[in-house]
Motif scaffolding. Sequence first.
Motif, PDB file in Angstrom:
ATOM      1  N   GLN A 270       0.836  -1.154  -0.083  1.00 45.52           N
ATOM      2  CA  GLN A 270      -0.144  -0.183   0.074  1.00 45.52           C
ATOM      3  C   GLN A 270       0.770   1.074  -0.129  1.00 45.52           C
ATOM      4  N   ASN A 271       2.043   1.326   0.654  1.00 43.19           N
ATOM      5  CA  ASN A 271       2.774   2.444   0.986  1.00 43.19           C
ATOM      6  C   ASN A 271       3.503   2.551  -0.500  1.00 43.19           C
ATOM      7  N   GLU A 272       3.868   1.634  -1.054  1.00 45.09           N
ATOM      8  CA  GLU A 272       4.559   1.461  -2.435  1.00 45.09           C
ATOM      9  C   GLU A 272       3.686   2.379  -3.689  1.00 45.09           C
ATOM     10  N   VAL A 273       2.309   2.221  -3.352  1.00 46.27           N
ATOM     11  CA  VAL A 273       1.593   2.659  -4.326  1.00 46.27           C
ATOM     12  C   VAL A 273       1.027   4.231  -4.022  1.00 46.27           C
ATOM     13  N   MET A 274       0.965   4.355  -2.627  1.00 48.71           N
ATOM     14  CA  MET A 274       0.783   5.749  -2.064  1.00 48.71           C
ATOM     15  C   MET A 274       1.813   6.651  -2.451  1.00 48.71           C
ATOM     16  N   TYR A 275       3.149   6.273  -2.676  1.00 45.63           N
ATOM     17  CA  TYR A 275       4.346   6.837  -2.881  1.00 45.63           C
ATOM     18  C   TYR A 275       4.179   7.456  -4.324  1.00 45.63           C
ATOM     19  N   THR A 276       3.451   6.873  -5.163  1.00 47.14           N
ATOM     20  CA  THR A 276       3.529   7.269  -6.451  1.00 47.14           C
ATOM     21  C   THR A 276       2.755   8.653  -6.893  1.00 47.14           C
ATOM     22  N   SER A 277       3.468   9.488  -7.101  1.00 48.11           N
ATOM     23  CA  SER A 277       2.754  10.942  -7.322  1.00 48.11           C
ATOM     24  C   SER A 277       2.579  10.988  -8.647  1.00 48.11           C
ATOM     25  N   ARG A 278       1.693  12.431  -8.982  1.00 51.94           N
ATOM     26  CA  ARG A 278       1.408  12.539 -10.535  1.00 51.94           C
ATOM     27  C   ARG A 278       2.864  12.914 -11.253  1.00 51.94           C
ATOM     28  N   GLU A 279       3.628  13.513 -10.610  1.00 51.76           N
ATOM     29  CA  GLU A 279       4.856  13.765 -11.468  1.00 51.76           C
ATOM     30  C   GLU A 279       5.569  12.543 -11.921  1.00 51.76           C
ATOM     31  N   ILE A 280       5.514  11.521 -10.885  1.00 52.28           N
ATOM     32  CA  ILE A 280       6.177  10.121 -11.336  1.00 52.28           C
ATOM     33  C   ILE A 280       5.335   9.472 -12.617  1.00 52.28           C
ATOM     34  N   ILE A 281       4.010   9.687 -12.146  1.00 54.20           N
ATOM     35  CA  ILE A 281       3.318   9.073 -13.623  1.00 54.20           C
ATOM     36  C   ILE A 281       3.685   9.768 -14.903  1.00 54.20           C
ATOM     37  N   GLU A 282       3.864  11.122 -14.862  1.00 49.79           N
ATOM     38  CA  GLU A 282       4.465  11.771 -16.109  1.00 49.79           C
ATOM     39  C   GLU A 282       5.573  11.497 -16.577  1.00 49.79           C
ATOM     40  N   ASP A 283       6.514  11.269 -15.694  1.00 50.22           N
ATOM     41  CA  ASP A 283       8.034  10.721 -15.991  1.00 50.22           C
ATOM     42  C   ASP A 283       7.785   9.511 -16.666  1.00 50.22           C
ATOM     43  N   MET A 284       6.948   8.590 -16.038  1.00 46.40           N
ATOM     44  CA  MET A 284       6.951   7.086 -16.380  1.00 46.40           C
ATOM     45  C   MET A 284       6.355   7.222 -18.112  1.00 46.40           C
ATOM     46  N   GLN A 285       5.378   8.010 -18.129  1.00 48.14           N
ATOM     47  CA  GLN A 285       4.759   8.269 -19.547  1.00 48.14           C
ATOM     48  C   GLN A 285       5.815   8.761 -20.604  1.00 48.14           C
TER      49      GLN A 285
END
Length: 372
Positions: A270-285
């Motif tokens: 759960q913590n692993e998912v909660m640490y994922t921010s919008r900025e990290i998603i943008e970098d991943m994309q």
Amino acid sequence: MLRRFGRLVGQQLGQQTRFTAHRTNTHTFADPTAQAEAAAGPPKNILVEKDKDITLIGINRPQQRNAIDSLTAAQLCDAFANFEADDTSPVAVLYGVGGSFCSGFDILEMSTDEKEEISVDILMRPEGSVGPTRRQIKKPVVCGINGYCIANGLELALMCDLRVMEESAVLGFFNRRFGVPMLDGGTIRLPAMIGLSRALDLILTGRPVGSQEAHDIGLVNRIVPTGTALGNALELATCLAKFPQRALIHDRNSVYSGAFETSSFHQAVQNEVMYTSREIIEDMQNGIKWFNQTFKPDTTHSWLKRDRSMADWDDEEVAEAAAEKEKQRQEQEAALAEAEKQKQAEKSQKKSKKAEETPAESEEPKDKPKEK
């Protein structure tokens, strides 16, 4: 009368004391060297500099084998706080100036008439006795270990994410010999790194640990030749700095959370998912787009093929050196192939020449005379 006489004597003694002190101070500051030292302020026991985007933090008390006193500990805390606030520096390198990394906190600082109060002041600092060891640094830190890394100095090394150790360096909780407890996070971090049984072995015995054993049990990450700890630690830090930092920090935080903050696997996930921010998603994309644009469907596995070694992620100078080495290797292979080709040609030529020089009498004559 006696009271008045006493006041006069006290005034004279006070004037004489003030005059003596003034004369002593005047004589002391008349020395230009002393004046320069006084104007320079406290000694720089912690050296901070930048190598491109890598922050280098050096413990600079080589005469004391880099033992850390109160002033040094405060300067080290400030250095790490400034590094964490510096958005242009993603990774730091911690090292020791001179022949040792760190020999723990300076016990001589406790050798005064007020031992108990001073020991409490040293051991009970909010951030730690030798630096910010009682908290997690917000960004990755690589440690270059040389010489002695013992007692609280070893706890300081455990605070770092990765450790590069010279082959001649020595680790150990030598404070066991003096009855000094571990109060800088070592009893928490060490079992998580190498396991409970091995941690108890090192902590309870206080025995010295060499580089090979330290590497075998997972206490250090790299073994390097003596005198190269700082350079190799800087190279490793440069490797980390090349990667997208948001995803790297996310994964790092998740690892520490799973190791220290959670009581179950479910909570860690759960913590692993909660640490994922919008900025990290943008970098991943953005990374996925780059991958799709760079590697076409017919070359999907080409990213696994490396023309060079890990040096591509290192400094440009290191990458250039690796390319030059690869070029020399290819030239040597070409020279060997050419030599083999020439050898085969000479062998074939000798064979042809030998066939031409075969005696004619070895052949049977065509017109053999008939016997009568």
